[in-house]
Design an enzyme around this catalytic site. Structure first.
Site, short mmCIF file in Angstrom:
data_model
loop_
_atom_site.label_atom_id
_atom_site.label_comp_id
_atom_site.label_asym_id
_atom_site.label_seq_id
_atom_site.Cartn_x
_atom_site.Cartn_y
_atom_site.Cartn_z
N GLY A 45 7.84 -13.74 0.26
CA GLY A 45 7.43 -14.53 1.43
C GLY A 45 8.09 -15.88 1.33
N GLY A 48 8.76 -18.66 4.21
CA GLY A 48 7.62 -19.15 5.00
C GLY A 48 7.25 -20.59 4.72
N GLY A 51 6.20 -20.52 1.23
CA GLY A 51 7.26 -19.99 0.36
C GLY A 51 8.40 -20.96 0.12
N ARG A 118 -3.57 -18.41 9.10
CA ARG A 118 -4.61 -18.55 10.13
C ARG A 118 -4.10 -19.39 11.31
NH1 ARG A 118 -10.18 -20.93 8.20
NH2 ARG A 118 -9.23 -21.93 6.41
N ARG A 124 -10.27 -16.96 7.26
CA ARG A 124 -9.27 -16.32 6.41
C ARG A 124 -9.42 -14.80 6.50
NH1 ARG A 124 -10.95 -20.81 3.53
NH2 ARG A 124 -9.39 -22.24 2.71
N ASN A 131 -2.61 -8.71 6.57
CA ASN A 131 -2.10 -9.05 5.23
C ASN A 131 -2.46 -8.03 4.16
OD1 ASN A 131 -0.94 -11.28 6.35
ND2 ASN A 131 -2.41 -12.76 5.53
N SER A 155 -1.45 -15.15 -0.65
CA SER A 155 -1.74 -14.59 0.68
C SER A 155 -3.23 -14.43 0.91
CB SER A 155 -1.06 -13.22 0.82
OG SER A 155 0.31 -13.32 0.47
N ASN A 156 -3.69 -14.88 2.05
CA ASN A 156 -5.10 -14.76 2.41
C ASN A 156 -5.38 -13.47 3.16
OD1 ASN A 156 -6.73 -17.03 1.62
ND2 ASN A 156 -5.47 -18.31 2.93
N ASP A 187 -8.39 -25.84 -3.50
CA ASP A 187 -9.83 -26.17 -3.51
C ASP A 187 -10.11 -27.22 -4.57
OD1 ASP A 187 -10.32 -22.65 -3.12
OD2 ASP A 187 -10.19 -24.20 -1.58
N HIS A 209 -12.24 -18.14 -2.44
CA HIS A 209 -11.38 -19.09 -1.70
C HIS A 209 -11.61 -18.90 -0.21
CE1 HIS A 209 -8.08 -21.67 -0.71
NE2 HIS A 209 -7.46 -20.70 -0.07
N1 LIG Z 1 -4.22 -19.54 -1.41
C1 LIG Z 1 -3.99 -20.68 -0.78
O1 LIG Z 1 -4.46 -21.77 -1.17
C2 LIG Z 1 -3.13 -20.68 0.46
C3 LIG Z 1 -2.58 -21.89 0.93
C4 LIG Z 1 -1.78 -21.83 2.08
C5 LIG Z 1 -1.51 -20.62 2.71
N2 LIG Z 1 -2.09 -19.49 2.22
C6 LIG Z 1 -1.79 -18.18 2.81
O2 LIG Z 1 -0.43 -17.86 2.52
C7 LIG Z 1 0.09 -17.00 3.54
C8 LIG Z 1 1.40 -17.56 4.07
O3 LIG Z 1 1.13 -18.77 4.73
P1 LIG Z 1 2.37 -19.54 5.41
O4 LIG Z 1 1.82 -20.78 6.01
O5 LIG Z 1 3.49 -19.62 4.46
O6 LIG Z 1 2.77 -18.51 6.58
P2 LIG Z 1 4.20 -18.35 7.26
O7 LIG Z 1 3.99 -17.46 8.44
O8 LIG Z 1 4.84 -19.67 7.40
O9 LIG Z 1 5.06 -17.56 6.15
C9 LIG Z 1 4.73 -16.25 5.80
C10 LIG Z 1 6.01 -15.58 5.32
O10 LIG Z 1 5.69 -14.25 4.92
C11 LIG Z 1 6.76 -13.42 5.33
N3 LIG Z 1 6.37 -12.03 5.34
C12 LIG Z 1 5.64 -11.37 6.28
N4 LIG Z 1 5.54 -10.06 5.93
C13 LIG Z 1 6.20 -9.91 4.75
C14 LIG Z 1 6.47 -8.82 3.87
N5 LIG Z 1 6.03 -7.59 4.15
N6 LIG Z 1 7.18 -9.06 2.74
C15 LIG Z 1 7.64 -10.30 2.45
N7 LIG Z 1 7.44 -11.39 3.24
C16 LIG Z 1 6.73 -11.18 4.37
C17 LIG Z 1 7.15 -13.97 6.70
O11 LIG Z 1 8.43 -13.52 7.07
C18 LIG Z 1 7.07 -15.47 6.44
O12 LIG Z 1 8.29 -15.98 6.00
C19 LIG Z 1 -1.02 -16.90 4.59
O13 LIG Z 1 -1.77 -15.74 4.39
C20 LIG Z 1 -1.88 -18.13 4.32
O14 LIG Z 1 -3.21 -17.98 4.73
C21 LIG Z 1 -2.89 -19.48 1.12
O1 LIG Z 2 -7.14 -22.28 4.83
C1 LIG Z 2 -6.13 -21.55 5.00
O2 LIG Z 2 -6.03 -20.71 5.88
C2 LIG Z 2 -4.94 -21.74 4.08
C3 LIG Z 2 -5.38 -21.93 2.64
O3 LIG Z 2 -6.21 -20.89 2.20
C4 LIG Z 2 -6.02 -23.29 2.42
O4 LIG Z 2 -7.08 -23.34 1.75
O5 LIG Z 2 -5.42 -24.26 2.89
#
Ligand SMILES: NC(=O)c1ccc[n+]([C@@H]2O[C@H](COP(=O)([O-])OP(=O)(O)OC[C@H]3O[C@@H](n4cnc5c(N)ncnc54)[C@H](O)[C@@H]3O)[C@@H](O)[C@H]2O)c1
Ligand SMILES: O=C(O)C[C@H](O)C(=O)O
Length: 305
Positions: A45, A48, A51, A118, A124, A131, A155-156, A187, A209
């Site tokens: 990913g 993104g 990423g 989101r 989430r 996802n 990934s969420n 967090d 989370h």
């Molecule tokens: N755990 C945390 O604290 C936290 C923090 C921020 C974001 N997130 C989560 O991370 C994820 C990504 O967020 P983002 O803002 O980068 O989203 P984004 O849409 O900017 O990026 C997501 C990326 O995933 C890629 N993707 C989609 N399907 C795929 C696959 N099958 N294989 C490989 N890549 C694939 C997309 O092409 C894109 O580049 C979301 O689920 C978001 O909720 C979690």
């Molecule tokens: O809240 C979200 O959807 C992204 C991530 O899990 C966060 O805590 O910022």
């Protein structure tokens, strides 16, 4: 099951440092001098919103010797860009399912921010239907191509994607609970910042989370502070809503929404988030949306008649 650790990006170094060079099959190409072990990190990913900065962080980390950037779109440009940074690691971009194996092969650490984020108004858990399948497929490939890798799940909904990963690895016979982390670093960062601003403090955060599953332990904060009960409740709620504050920074999914703003000579200089809402206010927010949405649509329809 101890699967909900949090690791901050600086802590990832200690994880990387602990990764010994895996016994490489004869003829495998070493990418690093004898002194510093070969360590490959794969980001799935990588193109993104999370990423790309993550790829940058990994490229800047001297412990990384190989960086594989995988996505289903846009990876060549990201890999070329990150690859221009003159640090030790070799960067390779991979795009599309037929290149996933190559991206993962021999990886010591795999970090997964793949999947949709989101939109305002979503929880989430609303991301699960999209996802869950992405994470399951990626983890099946990890079990096949780098079964000994440490896996960091971003990934969420992390509360569900980590168990999905665990079940995939159990079925493949590669599961190691010490090598699967749900990334809930934000967090911890939020609890510390909301509790003490820029001061150097530590606040453990346990559980999950999402919403009330995020439990900051302010009673164990160091240095200790005697907080009134209502302050602890407010800080706990603010920490639990931290991600939503970010996601709602366009306030709601409605195209028009009266909000707190900062005005300047050019009009609205900044739209301020909703901030922490009481349960009553949160309920009111959900109740008002359908009526406001209908009024907005009535105006738009009239203007386009
Ligand atoms: N755990 C945390 O604290 C936290 C923090 C921020 C974001 N997130 C989560 O991370 C994820 C990504 O967020 P983002 O803002 O980068 O989203 P984004 O849409 O900017 O990026 C997501 C990326 O995933 C890629 N993707 C989609 N399907 C795929 C696959 N099958 N294989 C490989 N890549 C694939 C997309 O092409 C894109 O580049 C979301 O689920 C978001 O909720 C979690
Ligand atoms: O809240 C979200 O959807 C992204 C991530 O899990 C966060 O805590 O910022």
């Amino acid at each position: 099951m101890l699967y909900h650790f949090y690791i901050q990006s600086k802590k990832l170094s200690s994880v990387l440092r602990s990764v010994k060079t895996l016994a490489k099959p004869a003829g495998a190409r070493g990418y690093s001098s004898e002194s510093v072990p070969d360590r490959k990190v794969a980001v799935l990913g990588a193109a993104g919103g999370i990423g790309q900065p993550l790829a940058l962080l990994m490229k800047l980390n001297p412990l990384v010797s190989r960086l594989a950037l995988y996505d289903i779109a846009n990876t060549p440009g990201v890999a070329a860009d990150v690859g221009h940074i003159n640090t030790r690691s070799e960067v390779a971009g991979y795009m599309g399912n037929d290149q996933l194996g190559q991206a993962l092969e021999d990886s010591d650490v795999v970090i997964i921010p793949a999947g949709v984020p989101r939109k305002p108004g979503m929880t989430r858990d609303d991301l699960f239907n999209i996802n869950a399948g992405i994470v399951k497929d990626l983890c099946s490939a990890i079990a096949k191509y780098c079964p000994n890798a440490i896996v960091n799940m971003i990934s969420n909904p992390v509360n569900s994607t980590v168990p999905i990963a665990a079940e995939v690895f159990k079925k493949a016979g590669t599961y190691n609970e010490k090598k699967l982390f749900g990334v809930t670093t934000l967090d911890v960062v939020r609890a510390k910042t909301f509790y003490a601003g820029k001061a150097n403090v530590n606040v453990p955060v346990v559980g999950g989370h999402a919403g009330i599953t995020i439990l900051p332990l302010f009673s164990q904060a160091t240095p200790k502070a005697n907080l009134a009960d209502e302050d602890i409740k407010a800080l706990t709620k603010r920490t639990q809503d931290g991600g939503t504050e970010v996601v709602e920074s366009t306030v709601t999914e409605l195209p028009f929404f009266a909000s707190k703003v900062r005005l300047g000579k050019n009009g609205v200089e900044e739209v301020l988030g909703l901030g922490p809402l009481s349960d009553f206010e949160q309920e009111g927010l959900e109740k008002l949306k359908p009526e406001l949405k209908a009024s907005i649509e009535k105006g738009v329809k009239f203007a386009n008649a």
